[in-house]
Write an enzyme that holds these catalytic residues in place. Structure first.
Site, mmCIF file in Angstrom:
data_model
loop_
_atom_site.group_PDB
_atom_site.id
_atom_site.type_symbol
_atom_site.label_atom_id
_atom_site.label_comp_id
_atom_site.label_asym_id
_atom_site.label_seq_id
_atom_site.Cartn_x
_atom_site.Cartn_y
_atom_site.Cartn_z
ATOM 1 N N LYS B 76 0.849 -1.198 0.000
ATOM 2 C CA LYS B 76 0.000 0.000 0.000
ATOM 3 C C LYS B 76 0.883 1.246 0.000
ATOM 4 O O LYS B 76 1.946 1.257 0.642
ATOM 5 C CB LYS B 76 -0.884 -0.025 1.257
ATOM 6 C CG LYS B 76 -2.012 0.997 1.287
ATOM 7 C CD LYS B 76 -2.850 0.819 2.556
ATOM 8 C CE LYS B 76 -3.981 1.813 2.681
ATOM 9 N NZ LYS B 76 -4.760 1.597 3.916
ATOM 10 N N SER B 171 -9.627 1.489 3.286
ATOM 11 C CA SER B 171 -8.862 2.281 2.343
ATOM 12 C C SER B 171 -7.817 1.482 1.564
ATOM 13 O O SER B 171 -7.242 1.988 0.619
ATOM 14 C CB SER B 171 -8.153 3.416 3.088
ATOM 15 O OG SER B 171 -7.215 2.879 4.010
ATOM 16 N N SER B 195 -9.595 -0.811 7.480
ATOM 17 C CA SER B 195 -9.091 -0.531 6.132
ATOM 18 C C SER B 195 -8.491 -1.731 5.402
ATOM 19 O O SER B 195 -8.303 -1.670 4.190
ATOM 20 C CB SER B 195 -8.053 0.586 6.176
ATOM 21 O OG SER B 195 -8.708 1.821 6.266
#
EC number: 6.3.5.7
Lengths: 571, 526
Positions: B76, B171, B195
């Site tokens: 990420k 996210s 997330s």
């Protein structure tokens, strides 16, 4: 610094592609390097900054008689840098650790521009910092909190890369201590009075960077080398009442820190920084509004800044004006404090607990968890056992062992390196300690001061002085000859006192018969003086002694001369 | 080959059925084909090929570094990667290249993993849709799947298929999509309020949030330090365990990590669940919960019961205060953490230079999106001297109560809690953006954020809904009982392949890679 500013701003110029001037949304700025006076600065940016203005309404002419009617008190924050080492120290330390096979010290993370995702541990919460804080706390008779907490204090400032400072606002590592210091009073400043300043707390913090204001170009250079480094803040209660007291207290603290080995505590290098909070009030009334004075980089400036700020505040109040709660800086050229424009207005620091640092837990021998790895825990009792001799104890020792006057013991300790010098001389000489003290304080220190030298810069070594005092002690030379030799030692490095004595033929006449002959000759040459003496003029004998000494080129002991003369006259 | 699990492909590498370079190239070409999904912000092709080459050399010499050697992974874009741009999907950090690797990234690289790239997210991981990043939203690969298309065909309203794509959740939507589309075998996400688990549920992969303190946060650009945990996204529970084994353990650079040494482990295969006690928190049965998810949830509970496990209803009484409490604590830490982005040292800087303050203001105005600025504003409000007691301190106290709820339940003999991960399956983008980020986050984090406040481990494996879309169910374990939790999840994962209940169609890796590849190429031609 001049050089630094020129170098930093000169070749860069705005927009010429210097790494620290890169335009928005390009690659991250990397620091430029600026070398000034052998010190390497990493310079991160140039920001425009308006010129500081001087408050021209300051009236500096009022005299100190106002001080009779007002009391003034202030408290100080002393910031002590912990983790910054000189290259040499760092090497020595890593070397020592390598040898000890310890894996505990964090690798040096270099300087920290607050990179996203980076963490505070290596610089703030390392063993060295915590131990230094505990040691300092113990030396200052503080209560050590076995659990202390870290908080974030938020404000925006160019030299604060994270936008907050990690500090210990709620529960600091040590509280409620005291710092004893002594001031010399009286006409000859020979009376020593001990005063105590209470210590509110000692807290571990993160240092900020350093701003260098280039007023010529209206810009600010930021040096982040020390940003994020561990800092020990000592907060004193408002217990002091003049600049001199503050300077003395700070000097005492310096000595303590040096004795502990926690810091070199050099103010000029920023290893020890002092912010003074100053207020004035009438006796019996609560404390007045205080101002904070920053940028105090020597004990002398500290004393001057405090006294001038006290004077200013009294003046303001007497003229019906108010004291603002503001931050001021001391301008050593003007000799007064001026408001700092950067930190205007009241700030809400929006304190919150530092989520990245868990509570700091310390143990004593009783509470130490069984089987705990000594590398992982800090034992307060062990640190207490290992505390070195503190300056007050050293002074006591000097007084006891050498019969030194208390005020002399202060002087010996206050001068960097003088104690060691004194002890080395004592080791090598048979002369009486009082004599040694007197020589060191009067002659040696006098010469140093005159030439503006530090003890370690002295051309006279402890051994040389010891040898000189030995010569004096066994009456090989007179004390005036000794002074001559001392001066010579100062001038001609590498010569021993004995060499100088023989070169200059300064040794006392040990031959009694020869001296006898000289005395006789002098008496014959000056019959009037002899006559005057026989008539009972007490000063006449001194004249004769002087003449004999002159004839022997000052190589005869006046007491011996006197004996011979008296014997001859009475016979 | 790409459809295999990490463990399988690792075996294939060891047996020489495929070389790391071949594997890397296959993944790179798939990344290109699925570019329209917007899963990656940066594809580190050169670095990946170089790492694959080095891995290949090791295999040839017989010096493989272990299970992860030569395995393509994705990270990420809020983990610092040395020399590779790390943006947090924000204008503020566009172009920012960190000088160091996050500890978790370094650990993966040390094991020989091949970094394919940095995945998309909501700006600074603030969001639950992966729709609010500066590089645009991530599209859920399931929007294009055979299963979903078959189910939705009959109710086509003549709408343009392309505008009807589904969100990935967030996210860590980029990481979830990357794993779901076989462009890597494992990905790192971050999990602050859900997330990692939320997008895993929507994308049909395993999303694992380890216990707080088990995995280092050094180098993870923080959202909420006291809740952030690096998350692991994989295609099966066993793979998550392998990655956890590599990442877990004390980091001197993160003093919130546990001191006890953690060894890599292999999950045992449970055969008997009769000694297991599964808790069903009654407060999680909210009116907003879709009937589909609710029915899958109860089917899962029945599955455990029918296999002999004890399934009991439990109570977490402070659940309803959780999301508000989370909001206060989250925004306060956000306000603090975002303070470093001032345009001086790195990242975006505006052109205004009248004063430092004006520069700060304009830089932050330009650098952050509305969501980030909104959270900074509310956080600073909560931290003001006059509000601190009423908001921050109270929220901390409530947080303690919420954490105690879990402690009480686990102390009563419950081994693992079973809850839904999300209220419903993934919704179309057009529908999702009807509500603002704050409302969405409050809804979507409902089942997940309490776990972060309590620091517990949680894992979200998946089942398939009647819509043909994945639905996540969440297992929550005791703190630092991550291994036990994953063992239970593994058992469940295995069971749902059997046609015992309605959970019949677990995603079939190999066929869907085929599907996706085909569909992707169709899409690209359009």
């Amino acid at each position: 610094m001049e050089e630094g500013l020129r170098l930093g701003a000169g070749p860069a110029g705005k927009g010429d592609g210097a790494p620290w001037l890169s335009s928005p949304s390009s690659r991250p700025r990397s620091p430029g390097k600026v070398n000034t006076h052998g010190q390497l600065w990493s310079v991160w940016k140039f920001m425009p900054r308006s010129l500081p203005t001087l408050n021209s309404s300051l009236d500096l002419k009022s005299n100190l008689q106002h001080l009779q009617i007002l009391w003034y008190l202030f408290l100080m924050h002393l910031c002590l840098e912990l983790s910054r080492h000189t290259e040499r120290e760092r090497e020595a330390e890593t070397q020592a650790e390598r040898e000890a096979g310890s894996m505990h010290r964090e690798p040096d993370v270099g300087f920290d521009p607050g990179s996203p995702g980076s963490r505070p541990e290596p610089k703030v919460l390392n063993r060295r910092c915590v131990e230094a804080a505990v040691m300092t706390g113990l030396a200052l008779k503080c209560h050590i909190n076995k659990k202390s907490l870290f908080d974030r204090k938020h404000y925006f400032y160019a030299d604060l890369p994270a936008g907050y400072q990690i500090t210990q606002q709620r529960l600091p590592i040590a509280v409620n201590g005291s710092l004893e210091y002594s001031v010399c009073v009286g006409k000859k400043r020979s009376q020593v009075i001990t005063r105590t300043a209470r210590i509110k707390q000692i807290q571990l913090e993160q240092d900020s960077g350093k701003s260098l204001h280039d007023e010529l170009r209206s810009q600010t250079l930021i040096d982040l080398n020390r940003a994020g480094v561990g800092l020990l803040e000592v907060v004193l209660e408002p217990d002091m009442s003049c600049g001199e007291e503050a300077a003395t207290a700070v000097r005492e603290l310096q000595l303590i820190l040096q004795a502990l080995g926690t810091s070199q505590a050099n103010m000029a290098e920023g290893q020890l920084r002092v912010d003074a909070n100053i207020s004035v009030h009438h006796p019996g009334e609560p404390l007045g509004v205080r101002t904070e004075v920053k940028n105090l980089n020597s004990a002398r400036f500290l004393a001057r800044a405090i006294d001038s700020e006290i004077e200013r505040q009294i003046n303001e109040l007497e003229n019906g004006r108010e004291i603002l709660n503001e931050t001021r800086s001391f301008d050593c050229k003007l000799g007064c404090t001026i408001p700092m424009r950067d930190k205007e207005g009241k700030q809400d620091y929006r304190f919150m607990p530092e989520p990245n640092l868990p509570p700091l837990l310390l143990y004593d021998t009783a509470s130490l968890p069984p089987g705990a790895d000594p590398q992982q825990v800090i034992n307060i009792d062990r640190i207490r056992e290992q505390l070195p001799e503190l300056p007050s104890e050293t002074r006591e020792q000097l007084v006891q062992q050498y019969g030194m006057l208390p005020e002399h013991s202060f002087t010996i300790l206050n001068e960097v390196g003088l104690l060691e010098f004194f002890q080395n001389v004592i080791k090598e000489t048979r002369a009486e300690p009082k004599k040694v003290t007197s020589w060191i304080l009067n002659n040696f220190l006098g010469f140093l001061k005159q030439q503006n030298l530090a003890v370690n810069e002295s051309p006279v070594t402890p051994s040389a002085l010891a040898e000189l005092l030995n010569l004096l002690d066994r009456k090989a030379i007179s004390s005036s000859a000794a002074k001559q030799v001392f001066e010579e030692l100062w001038r001609s490095k590498g010569k021993t006192p004995s060499q100088i004595v023989s070169e200059k033929q300064l040794e006392l006449m040990q031959d009694g018969e020869a001296l006898n002959q000289v005395c006789l000759a002098v008496m014959e040459e000056h019959p009037q003086v002899v006559l005057a003496m026989k008539r009972g003029n007490p000063r006449a004998i001194n004249k004769l002694i002087g003449l004999v000494r002159k004839a022997t080129l000052s190589r005869a002991d006046p007491t011996v001369i006197k004996e011979i003369l008296e014997k001859k006259l009475s016979s | 080959m790409l459809g295999r699990t990490l463990r399988e492909v690792s075996a294939a590498l060891k047996q020489g059925q495929i070389t790391p370079t071949e594997l890397c190239q296959k993944c790179l070409s798939l990344i290109k084909k699925t570019k329209f999904l917007n899963a990656y912000i940066t594809v580190s092709e050169e670095v990946a090929l170089k790492q694959a080459e080095e891995s290949e050399k090791r295999y040839k010499k017989g010096h493989s570094l272990g299970d992860l050697d030569g395995i393509p992974i994705a990270v990420k874009d809020n983990f610092s990667t040395s020399g590779i741009e790390t943006t947090c999907a924000s204008n503020m950090l566009k172009g920012y290249v960190p000088p160091y690797n996050a500890t978790v990234v370094q650990k993966l690289l040390d094991q020989g993993a091949v970094l394919m790239g940095k995945t998309n997210l909501d700006e600074f991981a603030m969001g639950s849709g992966s729709t609010d990043g500066v590089f645009g939203p991530v599209k859920n690969p399931w929007s294009y799947s055979k299963q979903y298309k078959e189910k939705t065909k009959h109710k086509a309203h003549g709408e343009n298929e392309d505008s009807n794509w589904l969100i990935t959740g967030g996210s860590s939507g980029g990481s979830a999509a990357a794993v779901a589309t076989f462009t890597c075998f494992a990905a790192l996400g971050s999990d602050t309020g859900g997330s990692t688990r939320n997008p895993a549920a929507h994308c049909g992969v395993v999303g694992f949030k380890p216990s707080y303190g088990l995995v280092s946060r050094h180098g993870l650009i923080p959202l909420v330090n006291s809740m952030d945990v690096p998350g692991i996204l994989t295609r099966c529970v066993d793979d998550a365990a392998i990655v956890l084994g590599m990442l877990a353990g004390h980091d001197p650079k993160d003093s919130t990590t546990v001191q006890d040494p953690v060894k890599p482990f292999t999950l045992p295969s449970l055969t008997d669940v009769s000694k297991l006690c599964i808790g069903i928190p009654k407060e999680y049965l909210t009116p907003e919960l879709s009937s589909e998810v609710q029915s899958l949830w109860s089917k899962a509970a029945n599955l455990f019961e029918s296999e002999g496990a004890k399934v009991i209803e439990v109570s977490l009484p402070h659940t309803s205060y959780s999301i508000v409490c989370y909001h206060v604590l989250c925004t306060s830490e956000v306000a603090s953490n975002m303070a470093r982005f001032d345009g001086l040292e790195y990242g975006h800087r505006c052109d205004i230079d009248v004063s430092t303050e004006a520069m700060y203001a304009a830089t932050r105005r330009e650098g952050f999106n509305d969501v980030v600025r909104g959270r900074i504003l509310s956080g600073n409000f909560f931290l003001l001297k006059e509000n601190y007691e009423n908001y921050f301190i109270k929220a901390q106290k409530v947080r303690r109560l919420i954490a105690n709820d879990f402690v009480n339940v686990f102390n009563s003999g419950v081994d693992v809690l079973l809850t839904p991960t999300t209220l419903r399956e993934a919704v179309p983008y057009q529908e999702f953006i009807k509500e603002d980020n704050r409302t969405r986050s409050a809804q979507d984090d409902i089942f997940t954020q309490a776990v972060n406040m309590a620091g517990l481990p949680a894992v979200s494996p998946v089942a398939l809904s009647n819509q043909g879309l994945p639905v996540g169910l969440q297992f929550i374990g005791r703190a630092f009982h991550d291994q036990q939790l994953l063992t239970v999840a593994k058992w469940f994962e295995k069971q749902v392949q059997f046609p015992v209940t309605q959970l019949q169609e677990l995603m079939d890796d190999c066929s869907s890679v085929f599907e996706i590849e085909k569909l992707a190429s169709v899409s690209l031609k359009q």
